[in-house]
Design a protein around this motif. Structure first.
Motif, PDB file in Angstrom:
ATOM      1  N   LEU A  78       0.775  -1.097  -0.179  1.00  0.00           N
ATOM      2  CA  LEU A  78      -0.136  -0.009  -0.118  1.00  0.00           C
ATOM      3  C   LEU A  78       0.788   1.154  -0.018  1.00  0.00           C
ATOM      4  N   VAL A  79       1.995   1.339   0.669  1.00  0.00           N
ATOM      5  CA  VAL A  79       2.821   2.470   1.061  1.00  0.00           C
ATOM      6  C   VAL A  79       3.184   2.723  -0.538  1.00  0.00           C
ATOM      7  N   TYR A  80       3.729   1.689  -0.947  1.00  0.00           N
ATOM      8  CA  TYR A  80       4.483   1.635  -2.584  1.00  0.00           C
ATOM      9  C   TYR A  80       3.548   2.221  -3.332  1.00  0.00           C
ATOM     10  N   LEU A  81       2.269   1.701  -3.116  1.00  0.00           N
ATOM     11  CA  LEU A  81       1.389   2.131  -4.253  1.00  0.00           C
ATOM     12  C   LEU A  81       1.136   3.553  -4.210  1.00  0.00           C
ATOM     13  N   LEU A  82       1.053   4.101  -2.979  1.00  0.00           N
ATOM     14  CA  LEU A  82       0.923   5.689  -2.459  1.00  0.00           C
ATOM     15  C   LEU A  82       1.963   6.012  -3.342  1.00  0.00           C
ATOM     16  N   VAL A  86       1.847   9.121  -6.482  1.00  0.00           N
ATOM     17  CA  VAL A  86       2.412  10.469  -6.161  1.00  0.00           C
ATOM     18  C   VAL A  86       3.287  10.728  -7.409  1.00  0.00           C
ATOM     19  N   THR A  87       4.084   9.847  -7.759  1.00  0.00           N
ATOM     20  CA  THR A  87       4.976   9.783  -8.763  1.00  0.00           C
ATOM     21  C   THR A  87       4.512  10.057 -10.270  1.00  0.00           C
ATOM     22  N   VAL A  88       3.156   9.224 -10.592  1.00  0.00           N
ATOM     23  CA  VAL A  88       2.632   9.467 -11.546  1.00  0.00           C
ATOM     24  C   VAL A  88       1.937  10.887 -11.942  1.00  0.00           C
ATOM     25  N   SER A  89       1.558  11.337 -10.734  1.00  0.00           N
ATOM     26  CA  SER A  89       0.835  12.690 -10.460  1.00  0.00           C
ATOM     27  C   SER A  89       1.800  13.739 -10.992  1.00  0.00           C
ATOM     28  N   LYS A  90       2.898  13.705 -10.524  1.00  0.00           N
ATOM     29  CA  LYS A  90       4.176  14.271 -10.738  1.00  0.00           C
ATOM     30  C   LYS A  90       4.603  14.528 -12.384  1.00  0.00           C
ATOM     31  N   LEU A  91       4.376  13.135 -12.931  1.00  0.00           N
ATOM     32  CA  LEU A  91       4.986  13.034 -14.326  1.00  0.00           C
ATOM     33  C   LEU A  91       3.836  13.565 -15.151  1.00  0.00           C
ATOM     34  N   GLN A  92       2.688  13.430 -14.748  1.00  0.00           N
ATOM     35  CA  GLN A  92       1.394  13.788 -15.487  1.00  0.00           C
ATOM     36  C   GLN A  92       1.404  15.357 -15.468  1.00  0.00           C
TER      37      GLN A  92
END
Lengths: 117, 237
Positions: A78-82, A86-92
């Protein structure tokens, strides 16, 4: 040392080697490798310390030791998915800025080309 | 008045081949007839139909995004263009013919006379023109309530996409503009940044072509997402 311990230790080491290989070849960024190395470290730790799981379960008041494994593993996932969200949001966000700059630059280039014709 | 203000008319277009030419031509006609200096800026949000080809033939600034960004990212591109190219104002209208360009002078007059930073075109002041469906009006009433709760301001048509902004607002949007369903959230941004804004009665039409970005299945998601966005925008420093 029990057979399962040896298997677990060897598997963990191979996994660690694979992670190291990916970092070495530049296919995995260090920041992501970090969590994999820590997870492998935990696996190794409990491979050597055979009664560790039961001891930890007793300390934390978990009735069946395997449940502690599931709880720990699911929590880590779960922690890793979160972290990935966050990473995907930044990339977007970065992707959006790039696309906009692209469109604006293309307009400048096209206007210049028209003037030269 | 001695200075003629340059106004960028930002038109986001995603698969609007049926209506985009009419909208752009209408903007140019309004510009000729009223003497307002209007420049249509069409932002093609990576359309899969002939939108790109059509706008390249029109008398407008054509910005083509290489990937689909959604409505917020598309209009932000237009706002960036307006800011970087020295326009005094930018007005956003839809590419599907919902917002008659003939109403742009109403927004312009209001923003000038009241010395506002933002003018929001509202359907619900005089209740003329297309009034949307019942369920949508319920949603709009809910946003009105939520925005009043957080900002103390009453905005009767917070989902209206027909708005005019001055350069101060465009500079703000350069740094941040919401991606999806940006309109209600942007009202919170106006309030948090102490911008002067107000609503202007306008009439809207039913869309000429295309489909709404908010369809039945996505309604629940829309309400939830926008509520979250409004609250977090309010809480953000």
């Amino acid at each position: 040392m029990a057979r399962i311990q040896i298997i677990a230790i060897i598997t963990s080491f191979l996994f660690l080697l694979q992670v190291a290989y990916f970092i070495h070849r530049g296919r995995l960024r260090e920041e992501y490798a970090f969590i994999w190395i820590i997870s492998t470290g935990v696996l190794l730790f409990f491979s050597f310390w055979r009664d560790g799981l039961e001891t930890m379960a007793k300390i934390m008041g978990v009735y069946a030791p395997p449940n502690l494994v599931f709880m720990g593993a699911i929590f880590a996932v779960l922690v890793y998915l979160l972290h990935l969200s966050v990473t995907v949001s930044k990339l977007q966000q970065q992707n959006k800025t790039l696309a906009q700059e692209h469109a604006l630059l293309q307009r400048i280039v096209e206007a210049k080309e028209k003037r030269h014709e | 008045m001695s200075i003629v203000n340059r106004i960028a008319v930002v038109i986001p277009a995603y698969n609007e081949e049926e209506s985009i030419a009419a909208v752009v031509n209408e903007v140019n006609r309004v510009s000729r007839e009223t003497g307002l200096d209007l420049t249509p800026v069409v932002v093609n949000d990576c359309s899969t139909d002939r939108t790109r080809e059509i706008i390249s033939q029109l008398n407008c600034v054509a910005l083509n995004l290489p990937i689909n960004l959604g409505i917020g990212g598309a209009v932000q591109t237009g706002f960036k263009y307006a800011l970087l190219n020295g326009f005094d104002y930018a007005v956003q209208i839809d590419g599907d013919g919902q917002h008659p360009p003939a109403q742009i002078p109403l927004l312009y007059n209001a923003i000038q006379q009241n010395n506002w930073d933002v003018a929001i075109g509202s359907r619900f002041i005089t209740n003329e023109g297309f009034q949307s469906t019942f369920m949508r009006r319920v949603g709009i009433a809910y946003f009105q309530w939520l925005i009043r709760l957080l900002t103390g301001r009453t905005v009767k048509d917070a989902t209206s996409g027909m708005r005019m902004f001055n350069r101060k607002t465009l500079a703000l949007f350069y740094r941040y503009y919401p991606d999806e369903y940006p309109e209600p959230e942007a009202v919170i941004l106006f309030s948090k940044n102490n911008l002067r804004f107000g609503e202007v009665p306008v009439q809207m039409n039913e869309r000429m072509g295309g489909v709404s970005s908010i369809r039945s299945f996505g309604t629940v998601y829309y309400m939830f997402k926008v509520t979250l966005a409004i609250i977090f925008s309010y809480l953000r420093k």
